[in-house]
Design an enzyme around this catalytic site. Structure first.
Site, PDB file in Angstrom:
ATOM      1  N   ARG A  15     -44.692  26.610 -34.112  1.00  0.00           N
ATOM      2  CA  ARG A  15     -44.015  26.369 -35.528  1.00  0.00           C
ATOM      3  C   ARG A  15     -45.002  26.786 -36.531  1.00  0.00           C
ATOM      4  NH1 ARG A  15     -42.792  20.314 -36.188  1.00  0.00           N
ATOM      5  NH2 ARG A  15     -44.402  19.942 -34.819  1.00  0.00           N
ATOM      6  N   GLU A  16     -45.576  27.976 -36.194  1.00  0.00           N
ATOM      7  CA  GLU A  16     -46.622  28.568 -37.288  1.00  0.00           C
ATOM      8  C   GLU A  16     -46.183  28.802 -38.487  1.00  0.00           C
ATOM      9  OE1 GLU A  16     -45.841  29.629 -34.318  1.00  0.00           O
ATOM     10  OE2 GLU A  16     -47.702  30.522 -33.253  1.00  0.00           O
ATOM     11  N   LEU A  17     -44.912  29.346 -38.624  1.00  0.00           N
ATOM     12  CA  LEU A  17     -44.156  29.739 -39.919  1.00  0.00           C
ATOM     13  C   LEU A  17     -43.940  28.630 -40.603  1.00  0.00           C
ATOM     14  CD1 LEU A  17     -43.174  31.950 -41.771  1.00  0.00           C
ATOM     15  CD2 LEU A  17     -40.901  31.605 -40.628  1.00  0.00           C
ATOM     16  N   SER A 434     -30.865   0.458 -40.412  1.00  0.00           N
ATOM     17  CA  SER A 434     -32.492   0.798 -40.641  1.00  0.00           C
ATOM     18  C   SER A 434     -32.938   0.431 -41.991  1.00  0.00           C
ATOM     19  CB  SER A 434     -32.817   2.071 -40.689  1.00  0.00           C
ATOM     20  OG  SER A 434     -32.199   2.929 -41.420  1.00  0.00           O
ATOM     21  N   ARG A 516     -37.603  22.932 -41.963  1.00  0.00           N
ATOM     22  CA  ARG A 516     -37.349  21.695 -41.294  1.00  0.00           C
ATOM     23  C   ARG A 516     -36.807  22.132 -39.674  1.00  0.00           C
ATOM     24  NH1 ARG A 516     -35.714  16.454 -42.190  1.00  0.00           N
ATOM     25  NH2 ARG A 516     -35.100  15.346 -40.174  1.00  0.00           N
ATOM     26  N   ASP A 600     -23.197   3.582 -33.591  1.00  0.00           N
ATOM     27  CA  ASP A 600     -23.155   4.633 -34.517  1.00  0.00           C
ATOM     28  C   ASP A 600     -22.777   5.944 -34.115  1.00  0.00           C
ATOM     29  OD1 ASP A 600     -24.433   3.275 -36.696  1.00  0.00           O
ATOM     30  OD2 ASP A 600     -26.328   3.540 -35.779  1.00  0.00           O
ATOM     31  N   HIS A 695     -29.140   8.741 -50.281  1.00  0.00           N
ATOM     32  CA  HIS A 695     -29.812   9.952 -50.534  1.00  0.00           C
ATOM     33  C   HIS A 695     -30.478  10.206 -51.928  1.00  0.00           C
ATOM     34  CE1 HIS A 695     -27.148  10.549 -46.802  1.00  0.00           C
ATOM     35  NE2 HIS A 695     -28.346  10.850 -46.252  1.00  0.00           N
TER      36      HIS A 695
HETATM   37  N1  GLN Z   1     -28.387   2.731 -37.833  1.00  0.00           N
HETATM   38  C1  GLN Z   1     -28.643   4.106 -38.167  1.00  0.00           C
HETATM   39  C2  GLN Z   1     -29.624   3.823 -39.397  1.00  0.00           C
HETATM   40  O1  GLN Z   1     -29.358   2.926 -40.015  1.00  0.00           O
HETATM   41  C3  GLN Z   1     -27.669   5.143 -38.776  1.00  0.00           C
HETATM   42  C4  GLN Z   1     -27.989   6.419 -39.169  1.00  0.00           C
HETATM   43  C5  GLN Z   1     -27.222   7.266 -39.451  1.00  0.00           C
HETATM   44  O2  GLN Z   1     -26.144   7.085 -39.651  1.00  0.00           O
HETATM   45  N2  GLN Z   1     -27.358   8.645 -39.446  1.00  0.00           N
HETATM   46  O3  GLN Z   1     -30.532   4.466 -39.791  1.00  0.00           O
END
Ligand code: GLN
Ligand code: ZN
Length: 756
Positions: A15-17, A434, A516, A600, A695
């Site tokens: 992953r040098e770049l 989470s 990434r 999930d 987000h």
């Molecule tokens: N249970 C996971 C979390 O809460 C769901 C993550 C996801 O939907 N990408 O992180």
């Protein structure tokens, strides 16, 4: 017979770049240093390709951020907000990709989206109705020169004009993108003329949209485009990939191009029809080595399947990977910790080039000692695979019956049982799983991995974090709690590490977007679960409170989709095996007193095939794999699922068929766009449309949440609704999460009064 490379990964085997780019972004190195490292990487990758016998080295597959973005710059279509005083330079590209660069003013980044059905994300070009095209950026011409100076024959590789338009989006006004095709073709002609002047012979133009089922106007555009470009002095290799293009056979066969590349890994059956219509001087590039996977190919079988065509076409037959190697890890040689029996089955980008040269040997000198050696290798690999089969898993899959996919009773019966058991209030409130993965938690994990703290110590500290997470939720007044997932690095890796048949590399990175990269697990064998994976943590969290704590699992479709999966059995079979492993975990959780369990499936939609006509088959087995994982429990056990998107318009029936008691989904950013899907479809089970955009660092206000939920209540019975954030909270800080959840609880109380 020539060897053809459609493109090579640029990140570097270590992953040098990535590291060079990020160092530059942080202001810790100069642009000149970055450019030097990039140049070294290109040189090395060209050398590897040429050393394996590739005669035309691809140029233009290198990008500092994204190759579609570099092309957008080449075509001079960078939005005004990103342009600097000096026109387009490297920093301009970074500004488009990520909103900022070491020089120039910050500006909102351009949109990024998935490249077809891959996990690579490209920067979406923005086109206005009066868009002008030209040549605005010189990188690709400089790289052609660079390759030539090293003594290579350069083959520039560009996304073709029609796919470029198709992937772009319109801004400022709605208009037909195809109205821009004539001007765009003029710019492409200028680019091709520049290549010709540089002494380039072949140019590869990728038209991946050919794998889609296109409307006639788009299909016509392909004909128009390649007619127009045929007057160029260079030879055009038209490349398709990611699927069959046989449905466009008549169109493609009539194109005046010098060569055609077919993906024969996803669609081997298209070889014969296209060979039958190949022009007398046209080249066929046969994509026979999978460019999107990590497994060593069965070269002897491939050779047998193409030998007669290779023999007929002679010089006009090229051997190639199915697509650019961008999607596979770089070099297996740097892996030092893989079990030898697994390493034997693998092939990364650099090794795939060697496979091409071995394939050529098999075809041209089939009885040479080297060829016999290659056949032996293939046989040894197959024997090892067969020996490793897990009979128990295979028999269990074979013994499955329809009952195994169904809960005991239909949803309404289960709902009554669950309501009696949990007595949750109207509009129950929960989260997606989470909670913040703080630097302290990540530091803890890294100290444990390095052996600086013991497992006991690590677990004790994680218990402390979990206790704190539960207490905070209780204080907030959340109805259905979670343990917080502090012990998980990643939602697929965590399970992969505990499943048999799944392995991990040290350096098997693949670019996802910009700098990434992701390192997907390898599903190399029959998947099984040697012991419980999550029960201890769930039990511990449940022991801290009377309120229900949700068990948290990743579903079979998502585990499959975010891994490199073996190719000797179908994806459906693999999903079924994983489904069984997850099913056992679900049952164990239930037996340990966990009555609400979330499985999930954020990658469920990503798995949709490129062609709509293939959707039904996929949805059928994907839904079944989920149902298999969920159906082992009693009526009282409430199964949740979660998906991180809300475009359900075309898949809502399949989502309903999964028969999860509760589904939580992302919706807040799209202002409940999801509800469109409910216009004509009566979703039967319970549903939690996300009302907190995780987000964004912003706190959703009580009013916003109330407004979103009231909107939802106009389409869905309030008795069916849950309140929750959009997704997991692991990327946020507690400072952001707490006020947001306070507002969520506050809004929930208000709504209960208003709507009951
Ligand atoms: N249970 C996971 C979390 O809460 C769901 C993550 C996801 O939907 N990408 O992180
Ligand atoms: Zn999510």
């Amino acid at each position: 017979m020539q060897l053809n490379s459609l493109g090579f990964p640029r990140i570097g085997r270590l992953r040098e770049l990535k590291f060079a780019v990020e160092k530059y972004w942080r202001g810790e190195s100069s642009q000149a240093e970055l450019v030097d490292i990039a140049k070294e990487l290109r040189e090395k990758h060209w050398r590897w390709q040429a050393d394996s016998g590739v005669s035309l080295v691809p140029v233009g597959d290198f990008a500092y951020y994204d190759q579609v973005l570099t092309l957008t710059a080449t075509l001079d279509v960078i939005p005004a907000r990103h342009r600097g005083v000096n026109g387009i330079d490297l920093d301009t590209l970074f500004r488009v990709g990520r909103g900022r660069a070491p020089t120039g003013k910050d500006a909102p980044a351009a949109e990024m989206t998935k490249y077809f059905n891959t996990n690579y994300h490209y920067i979406v070009p923005e086109l206005t109705e009066t868009q002008q095209f030209g040549i605005g950026y010189e990188q690709i011409f400089e790289e052609v020169e660079e390759a030539q100076a090293l003594g290579y024959q350069a083959k520039p590789v560009l996304l073709g004009p029609v796919s470029f338009l198709y992937l772009a989006k319109t801004v400022d006004s709605e208009f037909d993108k195809l109205s821009l095709l004539p001007q765009l073709l003029t710019a492409y002609s200028q680019i091709l003329a520049r290549f010709a002047a540089q002494g380039v012979e072949w140019v590869q133009l990728d038209e991946p949209i050919l794998a889609l089922e296109l409307d006639t106007n788009w299909a016509d555009a392909i004909a128009t485009a390649y007619q127009a470009l045929s007057s160029s002095e260079v030879s055009i290799l038209l490349a398709s990939y990611y699927g069959s293009i046989e449905h466009h056979h008549a169109l493609v066969a009539a194109l005046p191009v010098a060569g055609l590349h077919l993906d024969l890994v996803t669609a081997p059956e298209q070889l014969a029809p296209f060979v039958a219509t190949l022009g007398a001087t046209q080249v066929l590039s046969a994509g026979v080595i999978n460019g999107r996977n990590v497994w060593a190919a069965d070269l002897d079988n491939i050779a047998a399947s193409i030998a007669s065509v290779a023999n007929d076409l002679k010089q006009r037959f090229w051997l190639a990977p199915s697509c650019s190697l961008l999607h596979s890890p770089v070099d297996l040689d740097v892996e030092t910790k893989l079990a030898p029996e697994l390493k034997l089955q693998l092939s990364f980008a650099k090794q795939k080039l060697t496979e091409l040269s071995k394939l050529k040997l098999l075809l041209t000198e089939p009885s040479s000692s080297q060829s016999l050696e290659i056949v032996k290798e293939c046989e040894a690999r197959r024997t090892a695979r067969a020996k490793a089969a897990n009979k128990e898993v295979i028999e269990r899959v074979a013994a499955l019956s329809v009952d195994d996919y169904q809960r005991d009773d239909e949803f309404s019966v289960r709902q009554t049982a669950q309501r009696q058991k949990y007595k949750l209030p109207l509009l129950p409130m929960t989260t997606i799983g989470s909670f913040p993965q703080t630097p302290a938690i990540r530091g803890l994990r890294s100290r444990w991995r390095k052996g600086e703290i013991t497992l006991e110590n690590y677990n004790e500290q994680l218990r402390q974090v979990t206790r704190d997470t539960v207490e905070r939720q209780l204080k907030l007044g959340i109805d259905v709690l979670v343990h917080g997932e502090a012990e998980r690095n990643d939602m697929v890796e965590y399970f992969g590490e505990q499943l048999d048949g799944v392995g991990f590399t040290q350096f098997g990175w693949v670019q996802s977007y910009g700098s990434r990269c992701v390192k997907p697990p390898l599903i190399y064998g029959d998947v099984s679960r040697p012991s419980a994976m999550t029960v201890e943590w769930a039990e511990f969290a449940q022991s801290l409170t009377e309120k229900p704590v949700k068990g948290m699992l990743t579903g079979p479709v998502t585990i499959l989709h975010w891994s490199f999966a073996r190719e000797d059995i179908s994806r459906e079979q693999i999903a079924t095996q994983i489904g069984l492993a997850i099913r056992d975990e679900v049952v164990d959780l239930q037996n340990a007193g966990i009555g609400i369990i979330q499985i999930d499936e954020p990658a469920f939609r990503e798995g949709l095939p490129l062609k709509k006509s293939d959707w039904k088959h996929y949805l059928n087995w994907a839904v079944n794999a989920f149902k298999l994982s969920a159906a082992g429990v009693v009526n009282e056990t409430q199964i949740h699922t979660h998906m991180c998107y809300s475009e359900f318009n075309e898949t809502i029936a399949a989502i309903a068929a999964m028969d999860a008691d509760v589904i939580t989904i992302e919706t807040s950013r799209s202002r409940m766009e999801l509800l469109n899907a409910f216009e004509d479809f009566n979703y039967p089970n319970e549903i939690g449309p996300g009302v907190y955009d995780i987000h964004s660092p912003n706190t959703p206000s009580v009013d916003e949440i109330v407004a979103l939920m009231e909107k939802a209540a106009t389409k869905i019975d309030v008795q069916q609704l849950w309140i929750n954030p959009d997704c997991g909270l692991k990327t946020r800080t507690w400072d952001e999460v707490e006020p947001a959840l306070v507002n969520l609880v506050e809004a929930t109380k208000l709504l209960r009064r208003k709507l009951s």
